[in-house]
Design a protein around this motif. Structure first.
Motif, PDB file in Angstrom:
ATOM      1  N   GLU A 175      -0.426  24.462 -10.023  1.00  0.00           N
ATOM      2  CA  GLU A 175      -1.095  25.747  -9.797  1.00  0.00           C
ATOM      3  C   GLU A 175      -2.528  25.611  -9.302  1.00  0.00           C
ATOM      4  O   GLU A 175      -3.013  26.474  -8.558  1.00  0.00           O
ATOM      5  CB  GLU A 175      -1.062  26.577 -11.087  1.00  0.00           C
ATOM      6  N   VAL A 176      -3.209  24.544  -9.718  1.00  0.00           N
ATOM      7  CA  VAL A 176      -4.620  24.382  -9.366  1.00  0.00           C
ATOM      8  C   VAL A 176      -4.785  23.388  -8.221  1.00  0.00           C
ATOM      9  O   VAL A 176      -5.508  23.652  -7.251  1.00  0.00           O
ATOM     10  CB  VAL A 176      -5.457  23.934 -10.584  1.00  0.00           C
ATOM     11  N   TRP A 177      -4.120  22.255  -8.310  1.00  0.00           N
ATOM     12  CA  TRP A 177      -4.276  21.211  -7.301  1.00  0.00           C
ATOM     13  C   TRP A 177      -3.305  21.368  -6.138  1.00  0.00           C
ATOM     14  O   TRP A 177      -3.416  20.656  -5.153  1.00  0.00           O
ATOM     15  CB  TRP A 177      -4.108  19.837  -7.945  1.00  0.00           C
ATOM     16  N   ASN A 178      -2.337  22.261  -6.280  1.00  0.00           N
ATOM     17  CA  ASN A 178      -1.415  22.585  -5.180  1.00  0.00           C
ATOM     18  C   ASN A 178      -0.612  21.377  -4.707  1.00  0.00           C
ATOM     19  O   ASN A 178      -0.334  21.222  -3.509  1.00  0.00           O
ATOM     20  CB  ASN A 178      -2.177  23.199  -4.001  1.00  0.00           C
ATOM     21  N   CYS A 179      -0.218  20.512  -5.638  1.00  0.00           N
ATOM     22  CA  CYS A 179       0.628  19.369  -5.290  1.00  0.00           C
ATOM     23  C   CYS A 179       2.070  19.831  -5.095  1.00  0.00           C
ATOM     24  O   CYS A 179       2.470  20.888  -5.579  1.00  0.00           O
ATOM     25  CB  CYS A 179       0.563  18.310  -6.388  1.00  0.00           C
ATOM     26  N   ASP A 180       2.830  19.022  -4.410  1.00  0.00           N
ATOM     27  CA  ASP A 180       4.231  19.360  -4.126  1.00  0.00           C
ATOM     28  C   ASP A 180       5.213  18.550  -4.963  1.00  0.00           C
ATOM     29  O   ASP A 180       6.223  19.084  -5.431  1.00  0.00           O
ATOM     30  CB  ASP A 180       4.517  19.143  -2.642  1.00  0.00           C
ATOM     31  N   VAL A 181       4.937  17.256  -5.120  1.00  0.00           N
ATOM     32  CA  VAL A 181       5.825  16.392  -5.894  1.00  0.00           C
ATOM     33  C   VAL A 181       4.982  15.477  -6.774  1.00  0.00           C
ATOM     34  O   VAL A 181       3.779  15.289  -6.538  1.00  0.00           O
ATOM     35  CB  VAL A 181       6.749  15.546  -4.992  1.00  0.00           C
ATOM     36  N   ILE A 182       5.636  14.884  -7.765  1.00  0.00           N
ATOM     37  CA  ILE A 182       4.945  13.980  -8.685  1.00  0.00           C
ATOM     38  C   ILE A 182       5.794  12.737  -8.906  1.00  0.00           C
ATOM     39  O   ILE A 182       7.014  12.808  -9.038  1.00  0.00           O
ATOM     40  CB  ILE A 182       4.631  14.669 -10.027  1.00  0.00           C
ATOM     41  N   GLY A 183       5.136  11.580  -8.883  1.00  0.00           N
ATOM     42  CA  GLY A 183       5.829  10.317  -9.094  1.00  0.00           C
ATOM     43  C   GLY A 183       4.891   9.278  -9.671  1.00  0.00           C
ATOM     44  O   GLY A 183       3.714   9.557  -9.930  1.00  0.00           O
ATOM     45  N   MET A 184       5.394   8.064  -9.856  1.00  0.00           N
ATOM     46  CA  MET A 184       4.625   7.027 -10.542  1.00  0.00           C
ATOM     47  C   MET A 184       4.446   5.747  -9.733  1.00  0.00           C
ATOM     48  O   MET A 184       3.793   4.823 -10.226  1.00  0.00           O
ATOM     49  CB  MET A 184       5.304   6.671 -11.876  1.00  0.00           C
ATOM     50  N   THR A 185       4.985   5.669  -8.508  1.00  0.00           N
ATOM     51  CA  THR A 185       5.044   4.347  -7.869  1.00  0.00           C
ATOM     52  C   THR A 185       4.444   4.247  -6.466  1.00  0.00           C
ATOM     53  O   THR A 185       4.288   3.133  -5.967  1.00  0.00           O
ATOM     54  CB  THR A 185       6.509   3.867  -7.775  1.00  0.00           C
ATOM     55  N   ASN A 186       4.107   5.338  -5.823  1.00  0.00           N
ATOM     56  CA  ASN A 186       3.633   5.232  -4.439  1.00  0.00           C
ATOM     57  C   ASN A 186       2.163   4.833  -4.331  1.00  0.00           C
ATOM     58  O   ASN A 186       1.677   4.562  -3.233  1.00  0.00           O
ATOM     59  CB  ASN A 186       3.859   6.535  -3.678  1.00  0.00           C
ATOM     60  N   MET A 187       1.460   4.811  -5.447  1.00  0.00           N
ATOM     61  CA  MET A 187       0.108   4.287  -5.501  1.00  0.00           C
ATOM     62  C   MET A 187       0.062   3.152  -6.505  1.00  0.00           C
ATOM     63  O   MET A 187       0.603   3.294  -7.603  1.00  0.00           O
ATOM     64  CB  MET A 187      -0.895   5.377  -5.895  1.00  0.00           C
ATOM     65  N   PRO A 188      -0.568   2.020  -6.143  1.00  0.00           N
ATOM     66  CA  PRO A 188      -1.361   1.766  -4.937  1.00  0.00           C
ATOM     67  C   PRO A 188      -0.563   1.245  -3.749  1.00  0.00           C
ATOM     68  O   PRO A 188      -1.136   0.707  -2.802  1.00  0.00           O
ATOM     69  CB  PRO A 188      -2.346   0.709  -5.415  1.00  0.00           C
ATOM     70  N   GLU A 189       0.749   1.421  -3.775  1.00  0.00           N
ATOM     71  CA  GLU A 189       1.609   0.888  -2.714  1.00  0.00           C
ATOM     72  C   GLU A 189       1.132   1.294  -1.320  1.00  0.00           C
ATOM     73  O   GLU A 189       1.017   0.462  -0.416  1.00  0.00           O
ATOM     74  CB  GLU A 189       3.033   1.401  -2.962  1.00  0.00           C
ATOM     75  N   ALA A 190       0.822   2.595  -1.164  1.00  0.00           N
ATOM     76  CA  ALA A 190       0.400   3.097   0.150  1.00  0.00           C
ATOM     77  C   ALA A 190      -0.936   2.493   0.568  1.00  0.00           C
ATOM     78  O   ALA A 190      -1.138   2.151   1.745  1.00  0.00           O
ATOM     79  CB  ALA A 190       0.315   4.620   0.126  1.00  0.00           C
ATOM     80  N   LYS A 191      -1.870   2.372  -0.371  1.00  0.00           N
ATOM     81  CA  LYS A 191      -3.186   1.818  -0.056  1.00  0.00           C
ATOM     82  C   LYS A 191      -3.071   0.343   0.345  1.00  0.00           C
ATOM     83  O   LYS A 191      -3.742  -0.124   1.277  1.00  0.00           O
ATOM     84  CB  LYS A 191      -4.118   1.969  -1.255  1.00  0.00           C
ATOM     85  N   LEU A 192      -2.238  -0.396  -0.364  1.00  0.00           N
ATOM     86  CA  LEU A 192      -2.070  -1.815  -0.066  1.00  0.00           C
ATOM     87  C   LEU A 192      -1.370  -2.029   1.272  1.00  0.00           C
ATOM     88  O   LEU A 192      -1.698  -2.957   2.020  1.00  0.00           O
ATOM     89  CB  LEU A 192      -1.291  -2.491  -1.194  1.00  0.00           C
ATOM     90  N   ALA A 193      -0.409  -1.150   1.586  1.00  0.00           N
ATOM     91  CA  ALA A 193       0.243  -1.255   2.886  1.00  0.00           C
ATOM     92  C   ALA A 193      -0.761  -1.042   4.012  1.00  0.00           C
ATOM     93  O   ALA A 193      -0.717  -1.721   5.045  1.00  0.00           O
ATOM     94  CB  ALA A 193       1.383  -0.239   2.984  1.00  0.00           C
ATOM     95  N   ARG A 194      -1.677  -0.109   3.816  1.00  0.00           N
ATOM     96  CA  ARG A 194      -2.705   0.129   4.835  1.00  0.00           C
ATOM     97  C   ARG A 194      -3.595  -1.099   4.985  1.00  0.00           C
ATOM     98  O   ARG A 194      -3.944  -1.507   6.095  1.00  0.00           O
ATOM     99  CB  ARG A 194      -3.519   1.370   4.468  1.00  0.00           C
ATOM    100  N   GLU A 195      -4.004  -1.712   3.857  1.00  0.00           N
ATOM    101  CA  GLU A 195      -4.832  -2.922   3.935  1.00  0.00           C
ATOM    102  C   GLU A 195      -4.085  -4.066   4.624  1.00  0.00           C
ATOM    103  O   GLU A 195      -4.702  -4.896   5.293  1.00  0.00           O
ATOM    104  CB  GLU A 195      -5.263  -3.353   2.535  1.00  0.00           C
ATOM    105  N   ALA A 196      -2.775  -4.084   4.451  1.00  0.00           N
ATOM    106  CA  ALA A 196      -1.964  -5.139   5.076  1.00  0.00           C
ATOM    107  C   ALA A 196      -1.599  -4.807   6.517  1.00  0.00           C
ATOM    108  O   ALA A 196      -0.884  -5.581   7.159  1.00  0.00           O
ATOM    109  CB  ALA A 196      -0.696  -5.368   4.260  1.00  0.00           C
ATOM    110  N   GLU A 197      -2.079  -3.677   7.017  1.00  0.00           N
ATOM    111  CA  GLU A 197      -1.835  -3.225   8.387  1.00  0.00           C
ATOM    112  C   GLU A 197      -0.343  -3.045   8.676  1.00  0.00           C
ATOM    113  O   GLU A 197       0.165  -3.396   9.730  1.00  0.00           O
ATOM    114  CB  GLU A 197      -2.472  -4.192   9.398  1.00  0.00           C
ATOM    115  N   ILE A 198       0.360  -2.483   7.693  1.00  0.00           N
ATOM    116  CA  ILE A 198       1.786  -2.187   7.832  1.00  0.00           C
ATOM    117  C   ILE A 198       1.962  -0.670   7.840  1.00  0.00           C
ATOM    118  O   ILE A 198       1.430   0.028   6.975  1.00  0.00           O
ATOM    119  CB  ILE A 198       2.605  -2.792   6.676  1.00  0.00           C
ATOM    120  N   CYS A 199       2.703  -0.159   8.806  1.00  0.00           N
ATOM    121  CA  CYS A 199       3.007   1.274   8.842  1.00  0.00           C
ATOM    122  C   CYS A 199       3.815   1.642   7.593  1.00  0.00           C
ATOM    123  O   CYS A 199       4.729   0.913   7.205  1.00  0.00           O
ATOM    124  CB  CYS A 199       3.787   1.624  10.098  1.00  0.00           C
ATOM    125  N   TYR A 200       3.505   2.794   6.994  1.00  0.00           N
ATOM    126  CA  TYR A 200       4.088   3.164   5.699  1.00  0.00           C
ATOM    127  C   TYR A 200       4.547   4.617   5.730  1.00  0.00           C
ATOM    128  O   TYR A 200       3.770   5.512   6.081  1.00  0.00           O
ATOM    129  CB  TYR A 200       3.036   2.960   4.609  1.00  0.00           C
TER     130      TYR A 200
END
Length: 289
Positions: A175-200
């Motif tokens: 209601e406040v942050w207007n998020c759409d979904v919630i999970g436990m595993t995509n972070m820091p996965e996405a950040k690390l993929a960016r550092e590794a220069e891999i499309c994610y």
């Protein structure tokens, strides 16, 4: 050359037509990944599958060795990662069974190492747009071909876990942050993929409505597993359609994912720790050498 990495559940690699399939153990400077990696070729495209929690689901969201996982994929030449994961939904129009092509994150994890870099070699990559639009669009098309109901775009609230949300948290995120979904595993996965220069490209496979929904006041693991089993066939079909669409000859990423480190290193070359630089070679050797 394009090499497609798939991070997800243990059964994703059970795809008819996969050739030269084998399990490969990979050691990285950041330790062992969650499991051996399953490699093979489909329609001429090299695939690498990584069970995020290990076969048998032995890792919690907090204990997943995220750095080792991304590094292992990088060492096997992966250029593009599709990340499939179970999520709760904050939206009535994103019910269980739907796929959401996440394009933004709010990272509320706190017990995980979130960067390959650190003292001795500091880098700051941009994650303003943390997913690859090119790859996400291709995955979206492939998921629709598999029969999934797909939503393009969505904000993923990454929580630490392993417990599910309190009702107050769920209402805040919805209601406040207007998020759409919630999970436990995509972070820091996405950040690390960016550092590794891999499309994610992350695919949120909705399994429940979290606890905000009046008809779903508690999240039950049994319900999640049941929905996940239904999603598994569509997930495998998505991989098959994506493999047919991805060109084996790789072009430069229009989003710049494959060049993320070119302006990220801040430590002067003469001030870098030689041992740490050696450890970073699989991830950043392209710009460090």
């Amino acid at each position: 050359m394009t090499v497609l990495g798939i991070i997800g559940g243990s059964g994703l690699y059970e795809i008819a037509g996969l050739q030269n399939a084998e399990w490969r153990s990979v050691e990285t400077p950041f330790g062992a990944p969650s499991d051996a990696l399953f490699t093979g070729t489909l329609d001429g495209l090299q695939l690498v599958f990584l069970p995020r929690h290990g076969r048998g689901h032995v890792h919690t969201p907090s204990s997943v060795p995220y750095k080792a996982n991304i590094c292992a994929l990088k060492q096997l030449g992966v250029t593009d990662i599709v990340s499939l994961s179970a999520t709760g939904s904050f939206r009535e129009d994103m019910p269980p069974g739907d796929f959401v092509m996440v394009d933004q994150f709010i990272d509320r994890t706190f017990a995980r190492e979130k960067s390959f870099f650190g003292p001795g070699c500091v880098a700051h990559v941009s994650v303003a747009h943390p997913t690859c639009k090119r790859l996400s669009a291709m995955v979206s098309d492939a998921a629709r071909q598999s029969g999934a109901n797909v939503h393009d775009g969505g904000t993923y609230l990454a929580m630490e876990g392993p417990q599910f949300s309190t009702l107050a948290e769920s209402r805040l995120y919805r209601e406040v942050w207007n998020c759409d979904v919630i999970g436990m595993t995509n972070m820091p996965e996405a950040k690390l993929a960016r550092e590794a220069e891999i499309c994610y490209a992350p695919v949120a496979m909705v399994t429940d409505f979290d606890c905000w929904h009046p008809d779903h006041d508690a999240v039950e693991v049994a319900d999640i597993v049941r929905t996940l089993m239904g999603n598994a066939d569509r997930a495998r079909s998505t991989v098959v359609h994506l493999a047919k669409g991805l060109a084996a000859q790789r072009d430069v990423c229009p989003c710049g994912c494959d060049r993320a480190l070119e302006t990220a290193l801040i430590t002067a070359p003469e001030a870098r720790d030689p041992e740490f630089v050696k450890k970073l070679q699989p991830i950043a050797g392209r710009v460090l050498n």
